[in-house]
Scaffold this motif. Structure first.
Motif, PDB file in Angstrom:
ATOM      1  N   TYR A  38      33.118  26.778  -7.064  1.00  0.00           N
ATOM      2  CA  TYR A  38      31.776  27.336  -6.967  1.00  0.00           C
ATOM      3  C   TYR A  38      30.954  26.615  -5.891  1.00  0.00           C
ATOM      4  O   TYR A  38      30.179  27.247  -5.163  1.00  0.00           O
ATOM      5  CB  TYR A  38      31.053  27.220  -8.321  1.00  0.00           C
ATOM      6  N   VAL A  39      31.116  25.300  -5.799  1.00  0.00           N
ATOM      7  CA  VAL A  39      30.408  24.561  -4.749  1.00  0.00           C
ATOM      8  C   VAL A  39      30.940  24.967  -3.376  1.00  0.00           C
ATOM      9  O   VAL A  39      30.172  25.106  -2.418  1.00  0.00           O
ATOM     10  CB  VAL A  39      30.544  23.038  -4.956  1.00  0.00           C
ATOM     11  N   PHE A  40      32.254  25.196  -3.279  1.00  0.00           N
ATOM     12  CA  PHE A  40      32.814  25.721  -2.029  1.00  0.00           C
ATOM     13  C   PHE A  40      32.156  27.041  -1.654  1.00  0.00           C
ATOM     14  O   PHE A  40      31.883  27.297  -0.474  1.00  0.00           O
ATOM     15  CB  PHE A  40      34.326  25.925  -2.165  1.00  0.00           C
ATOM     16  N   PHE A  41      31.890  27.894  -2.642  1.00  0.00           N
ATOM     17  CA  PHE A  41      31.247  29.175  -2.365  1.00  0.00           C
ATOM     18  C   PHE A  41      29.822  28.970  -1.838  1.00  0.00           C
ATOM     19  O   PHE A  41      29.363  29.701  -0.948  1.00  0.00           O
ATOM     20  CB  PHE A  41      31.217  30.041  -3.627  1.00  0.00           C
ATOM     21  N   ILE A  42      29.105  27.997  -2.399  1.00  0.00           N
ATOM     22  CA  ILE A  42      27.762  27.686  -1.890  1.00  0.00           C
ATOM     23  C   ILE A  42      27.836  27.261  -0.427  1.00  0.00           C
ATOM     24  O   ILE A  42      27.068  27.735   0.423  1.00  0.00           O
ATOM     25  CB  ILE A  42      27.101  26.580  -2.739  1.00  0.00           C
ATOM     26  N   LEU A  43      28.777  26.368  -0.128  1.00  0.00           N
ATOM     27  CA  LEU A  43      28.947  25.896   1.246  1.00  0.00           C
ATOM     28  C   LEU A  43      29.329  27.047   2.169  1.00  0.00           C
ATOM     29  O   LEU A  43      28.857  27.135   3.307  1.00  0.00           O
ATOM     30  CB  LEU A  43      30.013  24.800   1.297  1.00  0.00           C
ATOM     31  N   SER A  44      30.191  27.925   1.682  1.00  0.00           N
ATOM     32  CA  SER A  44      30.607  29.070   2.484  1.00  0.00           C
ATOM     33  C   SER A  44      29.421  29.981   2.782  1.00  0.00           C
ATOM     34  O   SER A  44      29.260  30.459   3.917  1.00  0.00           O
ATOM     35  CB  SER A  44      31.701  29.857   1.754  1.00  0.00           C
ATOM     36  N   LEU A 184      28.702  36.011  -6.593  1.00  0.00           N
ATOM     37  CA  LEU A 184      27.750  36.212  -5.504  1.00  0.00           C
ATOM     38  C   LEU A 184      26.557  35.255  -5.542  1.00  0.00           C
ATOM     39  O   LEU A 184      26.106  34.811  -4.474  1.00  0.00           O
ATOM     40  CB  LEU A 184      27.270  37.670  -5.508  1.00  0.00           C
ATOM     41  N   PRO A 185      26.003  34.902  -6.717  1.00  0.00           N
ATOM     42  CA  PRO A 185      24.857  33.983  -6.705  1.00  0.00           C
ATOM     43  C   PRO A 185      25.135  32.667  -5.986  1.00  0.00           C
ATOM     44  O   PRO A 185      24.228  32.091  -5.363  1.00  0.00           O
ATOM     45  CB  PRO A 185      24.580  33.744  -8.189  1.00  0.00           C
ATOM     46  N   TYR A 186      26.375  32.181  -6.030  1.00  0.00           N
ATOM     47  CA  TYR A 186      26.700  30.916  -5.369  1.00  0.00           C
ATOM     48  C   TYR A 186      26.662  31.067  -3.846  1.00  0.00           C
ATOM     49  O   TYR A 186      26.130  30.203  -3.141  1.00  0.00           O
ATOM     50  CB  TYR A 186      28.064  30.411  -5.844  1.00  0.00           C
ATOM     51  N   PHE A 187      27.218  32.160  -3.341  1.00  0.00           N
ATOM     52  CA  PHE A 187      27.125  32.429  -1.905  1.00  0.00           C
ATOM     53  C   PHE A 187      25.664  32.582  -1.489  1.00  0.00           C
ATOM     54  O   PHE A 187      25.251  32.070  -0.435  1.00  0.00           O
ATOM     55  CB  PHE A 187      27.887  33.718  -1.545  1.00  0.00           C
ATOM     56  N   VAL A 188      24.889  33.266  -2.320  1.00  0.00           N
ATOM     57  CA  VAL A 188      23.484  33.510  -1.981  1.00  0.00           C
ATOM     58  C   VAL A 188      22.675  32.218  -2.018  1.00  0.00           C
ATOM     59  O   VAL A 188      21.737  32.043  -1.242  1.00  0.00           O
ATOM     60  CB  VAL A 188      22.878  34.573  -2.913  1.00  0.00           C
ATOM     61  N   ILE A 189      23.036  31.288  -2.902  1.00  0.00           N
ATOM     62  CA  ILE A 189      22.379  29.969  -2.887  1.00  0.00           C
ATOM     63  C   ILE A 189      22.575  29.316  -1.521  1.00  0.00           C
ATOM     64  O   ILE A 189      21.639  28.742  -0.951  1.00  0.00           O
ATOM     65  CB  ILE A 189      22.935  29.077  -4.012  1.00  0.00           C
ATOM     66  N   GLY A 190      23.807  29.392  -0.981  1.00  0.00           N
ATOM     67  CA  GLY A 190      24.056  28.857   0.350  1.00  0.00           C
ATOM     68  C   GLY A 190      23.225  29.548   1.402  1.00  0.00           C
ATOM     69  O   GLY A 190      22.695  28.905   2.331  1.00  0.00           O
ATOM     70  N   MET A 191      23.076  30.873   1.288  1.00  0.00           N
ATOM     71  CA  MET A 191      22.240  31.617   2.230  1.00  0.00           C
ATOM     72  C   MET A 191      20.780  31.201   2.098  1.00  0.00           C
ATOM     73  O   MET A 191      20.070  31.060   3.103  1.00  0.00           O
ATOM     74  CB  MET A 191      22.398  33.119   1.977  1.00  0.00           C
ATOM     75  N   LEU A 192      20.339  30.989   0.856  1.00  0.00           N
ATOM     76  CA  LEU A 192      18.960  30.538   0.630  1.00  0.00           C
ATOM     77  C   LEU A 192      18.706  29.184   1.293  1.00  0.00           C
ATOM     78  O   LEU A 192      17.643  28.961   1.884  1.00  0.00           O
ATOM     79  CB  LEU A 192      18.690  30.432  -0.871  1.00  0.00           C
TER      80      LEU A 192
END
Length: 334
Positions: A38-44, A184-192
């Motif tokens: 999940y952290v990888f998804f945030i970074l991505s 998707l929320p994890y990817f969006v956190i990275g976008m945020l």
């Protein structure tokens, strides 16, 4: 003054996350493997958005340049490691040949393209996250377009979070198929993080880290919580892994601002190789040593880790780096 948030560079942080996944797969006593993904998804979400906005959006053929670059980043290593894993499997698992003969067309399609991979339990198990990653790549340009107004990304996050909660309450809606909506929320956190450029203090990031380790420690010390945490596949463990990344968000924000050097960028690239290749060596490791007690397995587990890292370094040097150089060359010509 150096603090933990500046000493731990982004590439080293990614190596740590990859090794958490490795330990999760070789011992039942590490229960935060999904947390690391999940952290990888945030970074991505952060890096894909940053690259698209600052690089690909300025290209004449922005969509084709973006997708070709992402394909070359994901697929060559995945296919190469899958091939190595295949040879280990047919050498050590007599039933595997029969199983693979019975693969359906959709199985083969998922094995080759990765789409739909995560719900089939195919050859290279960690590649389930690549399926989710590719789904994100497909919609990333559209999300980035919507987020030209940076506050729109907050609305997207709230909607994606509500969808995730709804899916957790009614999982049958996805027919037991893990899809991007679940992550998707994890990817969006990275976008945020990219769009909002939040400023957090060293103290806040350290507090988040301390709370993270306290939660982990409590789950090892309290018997009932330990039982729940080590119950792989349980709803409790799933929710725990989903919530733990929240404690690390301040640290991630600080870590993303730390300047990488050449070696640290190499470590970041190597983390992807380790993430995939470790599963290849799990096959002979489990075959020869899986039946041993925990204490008797420790020396072999150390050898396994050393072999995984050395193998990943070799693959990175002679396979992945030439592909990466080609990817950069192709992207620069677009």
């Amino acid at each position: 003054m150096n603090t933990l948030t500046t000493v731990v560079k982004p590439g080293f942080f990614r190596i740590i996350l990859a090794l958490i996944v490795v330990f999760y797969h070789i011992t039942k006593y590490v229960f935060i493997g999904s947390f690391a993904v999940y952290v990888f998804f945030i970074l991505s979400g952060y890096w894909v958005t940053k690259m698209y906005v600052e690089k690909y959006s300025k290209e004449e053929n922005e969509f084709s340049t973006f997708y070709i670059s992402r394909i070359l980043r994901i697929y060559p290593l995945y296919l190469f490691v899958s091939l190595i894993t295949y040879f280990f499997k047919i050498s050590l698992d007599g039933s595997f040949v029969e199983n693979i003969i019975n693969y359906s067309y959709s199985d083969w399609l998922s094995l080759i393209t990765l789409f739909g991979f995560n719900n089939k339990g195919l050859l290279l198990t960690p590649a389930w996250s690549l399926d989710i990653e590719l789904q994100f790549y497909l919609i990333a340009p559209f999300l980035i377009y919507l987020c030209k107004n940076k506050y729109r990304i907050t609305q997207i996050f709230i909607v994606s979070l509500l969808i995730l909660v709804f899916i957790k309450i009614y999982p049958q809606l996805l027919f037991n198929i893990e899809m991007l909506f679940s992550f998707l929320p994890y990817f969006v956190i990275g976008m945020l993080i990219f769009y909002m450029k939040p400023v957090v203090s060293n103290r806040l990031s350290i507090v988040g880290l301390i709370l993270f380790f306290v939660v982990i420690l409590v789950h090892y010390v309290v018997p009932n919580l330990k039982r729940l945490a080590l119950d792989d596949g349980s709803f409790y463990l799933s929710i725990l892994n989903m919530l733990l990344p929240i404690l690390l968000i301040p640290f991630v924000i600080k870590n993303l601002k730390v300047k990488s050097n050449k070696f640290d960028r190499y470590l970041g690239n190597l983390s992807y190789t380790i993430y995939l290749f470790h599963w290849t060596l799990i096959i002979p490791y489990s075959y020869y040593f899986g039946g041993l007690s925990f204490n008797n397995r420790i020396p072999y587990a150390i050898l396994y880790l050393i072999a995984t890292i050395i193998g990943a370094i070799i693959i990175n040097r002679f396979f992945e780096q030439p592909i990466e150089n080609f990817r950069i060359k192709i992207s620069s010509k677009k």
